[in-house]
Design a protein around this motif. Structure first.
Motif, PDB file in Angstrom:
ATOM      1  N   ASP A 268       0.863  -1.212  -0.223  1.00  0.00           N
ATOM      2  CA  ASP A 268      -0.009   0.041  -0.106  1.00  0.00           C
ATOM      3  C   ASP A 268       0.833   1.149  -0.066  1.00  0.00           C
ATOM      4  O   ASP A 268       0.185   2.495   0.207  1.00  0.00           O
ATOM      5  CB  ASP A 268      -0.907   0.240   0.991  1.00  0.00           C
ATOM      6  N   ASP A 269       2.097   1.140  -0.380  1.00  0.00           N
ATOM      7  CA  ASP A 269       3.017   2.288  -0.402  1.00  0.00           C
ATOM      8  C   ASP A 269       2.888   3.048  -1.554  1.00  0.00           C
ATOM      9  O   ASP A 269       2.626   2.715  -2.678  1.00  0.00           O
ATOM     10  CB  ASP A 269       4.520   1.809  -0.449  1.00  0.00           C
ATOM     11  N   GLU A 270       2.403   4.502  -1.274  1.00  0.00           N
ATOM     12  CA  GLU A 270       2.062   5.450  -2.415  1.00  0.00           C
ATOM     13  C   GLU A 270       2.990   5.493  -3.384  1.00  0.00           C
ATOM     14  O   GLU A 270       2.645   5.675  -4.614  1.00  0.00           O
ATOM     15  CB  GLU A 270       1.788   6.832  -1.739  1.00  0.00           C
ATOM     16  N   ALA A 271       4.182   5.288  -3.115  1.00  0.00           N
ATOM     17  CA  ALA A 271       5.618   5.758  -4.091  1.00  0.00           C
ATOM     18  C   ALA A 271       5.533   4.330  -4.980  1.00  0.00           C
ATOM     19  O   ALA A 271       5.909   4.476  -5.969  1.00  0.00           O
ATOM     20  CB  ALA A 271       6.889   5.500  -3.547  1.00  0.00           C
ATOM     21  N   ILE A 272       4.575   3.264  -5.029  1.00  0.00           N
ATOM     22  CA  ILE A 272       4.849   2.089  -5.986  1.00  0.00           C
ATOM     23  C   ILE A 272       3.646   2.100  -6.756  1.00  0.00           C
ATOM     24  O   ILE A 272       3.713   1.203  -7.774  1.00  0.00           O
ATOM     25  CB  ILE A 272       5.122   1.012  -5.312  1.00  0.00           C
ATOM     26  N   GLN A 273       2.472   2.787  -6.322  1.00  0.00           N
ATOM     27  CA  GLN A 273       1.254   2.632  -6.991  1.00  0.00           C
ATOM     28  C   GLN A 273       0.890   2.732  -8.469  1.00  0.00           C
ATOM     29  O   GLN A 273       0.361   2.006  -9.255  1.00  0.00           O
ATOM     30  CB  GLN A 273       0.069   3.637  -6.380  1.00  0.00           C
ATOM     31  N   ALA A 274       1.936   3.792  -9.192  1.00  0.00           N
ATOM     32  CA  ALA A 274       2.179   3.734 -10.360  1.00  0.00           C
ATOM     33  C   ALA A 274       3.002   3.068 -11.095  1.00  0.00           C
ATOM     34  O   ALA A 274       3.179   3.295 -12.448  1.00  0.00           O
ATOM     35  CB  ALA A 274       2.177   5.265 -10.713  1.00  0.00           C
ATOM     36  N   MET A 275       3.717   2.245 -10.554  1.00  0.00           N
ATOM     37  CA  MET A 275       4.790   1.241 -11.257  1.00  0.00           C
ATOM     38  C   MET A 275       4.261   0.240 -11.863  1.00  0.00           C
ATOM     39  O   MET A 275       3.328  -0.157 -11.669  1.00  0.00           O
ATOM     40  CB  MET A 275       5.982   0.815 -10.239  1.00  0.00           C
ATOM     41  N   SER A 276       5.105  -0.197 -13.077  1.00  0.00           N
ATOM     42  CA  SER A 276       4.688  -1.147 -13.932  1.00  0.00           C
ATOM     43  C   SER A 276       5.196  -2.464 -13.123  1.00  0.00           C
ATOM     44  O   SER A 276       5.958  -2.222 -12.218  1.00  0.00           O
ATOM     45  CB  SER A 276       5.494  -1.086 -15.244  1.00  0.00           C
ATOM     46  N   LYS A 277       4.691  -3.543 -13.717  1.00  0.00           N
ATOM     47  CA  LYS A 277       5.050  -4.848 -13.085  1.00  0.00           C
ATOM     48  C   LYS A 277       6.687  -5.103 -13.095  1.00  0.00           C
ATOM     49  O   LYS A 277       7.379  -5.536 -12.141  1.00  0.00           O
ATOM     50  CB  LYS A 277       4.395  -5.921 -13.765  1.00  0.00           C
ATOM     51  N   ASP A 278       7.384  -4.691 -14.068  1.00  0.00           N
ATOM     52  CA  ASP A 278       8.785  -4.676 -14.144  1.00  0.00           C
ATOM     53  C   ASP A 278       9.484  -3.892 -13.312  1.00  0.00           C
ATOM     54  O   ASP A 278      10.510  -4.303 -12.764  1.00  0.00           O
ATOM     55  CB  ASP A 278       9.244  -4.395 -15.723  1.00  0.00           C
TER      56      ASP A 278
END
Length: 320
Positions: A268-278
């Motif tokens: 639930d870290d906000e910093a990773i929410q928009a990251m792709s699977k890779d």
């Protein structure tokens, strides 16, 4: 032989193996004083001995010996003379590990054979993960204590009937890491001028875990909290058996990777929410250990550990 070895037969089997090995050795090598165990990527230690006489025997050809199956562990005994005094020595190029499926009796069998052959000092090397954040990849740690995590839960090399031919039922381990030999290691490091370079020689505590998985972040934090400076999957069973047999021990760990102690990212870290699977995979894998890196770090540090430090220690210990 990969099956279990009954404790009461270990001395007999070690004696049989020692007799077999002596049949191919010149008299000068019949009673080696020093054994050197070469860990992952550190097989080049075998080049510290004189070119003649030099006798090599593959583990696969030695009665009662386990076979090493791990990359970076060649699996052979090398007999020869080392140092200016031409001290007879055995080099164990590669070792058997508990995680390969061997019993503890087999993992430590070579140490028993060394005792029967007359070895007085065992120098043990390994590749290990650095838990102490002051350690850098390529640093060398002279071990002064250990945490036998597997042994504390019953996976112990002395479990079962005591082998009285080797040692007592309850051997102390508070003096497992010979203080005089450790002093010689630090003196040799300075004598060689290695204290003037980037690579450092530390003293620290080794945590033995059964493997074969590398440790989780939480496990690394736990081990560090217990006082461990490095962590690995070998060495301690050999040292326990060596001390049970009355051998003096000097042990070195080569820091081949820095263990990851910080907690992993939360879902639930906000910093990773928009990251792709890779991108998520790359983010999570930062600092992840792999065996290839272990071997490469071993090759890079080999000259300091093999051609310099160990050779200098033995030259000082057995002068001409």
């Amino acid at each position: 032989m990969d099956g279990p070895v009954a404790s009461h037969n270990v001395f007999q089997r070690a004696t049989e193996t020692a007799l077999y090995l002596r049949t191919s050795l010149p008299d000068i090598l019949h009673h080696p004083k020093v054994a050197i165990v070469c860990g992952s990527g550190l097989g080049g230690l075998a080049e510290t001995i004189h070119p003649e006489p030099r006798i090599e025997t593959a583990y696969a050809n030695i009665p009662n010996f386990p076979r090493s199956t791990v990359q970076g562990h060649v699996g052979k005994l090398v007999f020869g003379l080392i140092g200016p005094a031409k001290t007879p020595a055995i080099l164990l190029v590669g070792r058997a590990h508990f995680y390969e499926g061997h019993t503890m009796d087999l993992v430590t069998f070579a140490t028993r054979v060394c005792k029967v052959m007359g070895v007085e000092i065992v120098i043990v090397t390994n590749a290990a993960g650095g838990l102490n954040q002051d350690y850098a990849v390529g640093d060398i740690v002279c071990l002064n204590d250990h945490l036998n995590m597997a042994g504390l839960v019953g996976i112990h090399p002395l479990r079962g009937p005591n082998i009285d031919d080797f040692g007592v039922r309850f051997p102390p381990l508070s003096d497992a890491y010979d203080l005089e030999l450790r002093r010689r290691a630090h003196q040799a490091w300075k004598k060689l001028g290695l204290d003037k370079q980037k690579r450092q020689l530390h003293e620290g505590v080794y945590a033995f875990v059964a493997g074969p998985t590398y440790e989780t972040r939480a496990e690394c934090r736990m081990l560090r909290g217990f006082g461990a400076d490095v962590v690995g999957m070998s060495t301690v069973p050999e040292i326990v058996v060596a001390r049970h047999s009355g051998l003096r021990v000097l042990a070195f760990s080569l820091v081949t990777n820095n263990a990851v102690l910080e907690a992993g990212p939360r879902g639930d870290d906000e910093a990773i929410q928009a990251m792709s699977k890779d991108e998520l995979g790359q983010h999570l894998s930062k600092g992840k250990a792999n065996h290839g890196e272990v071997l490469e770090a071993g090759r890079e540090a080999a000259k300091d550990m093999q051609q310099a430090l160990v050779k200098q220690i033995l030259s000082d210990l057995y002068p001409q």
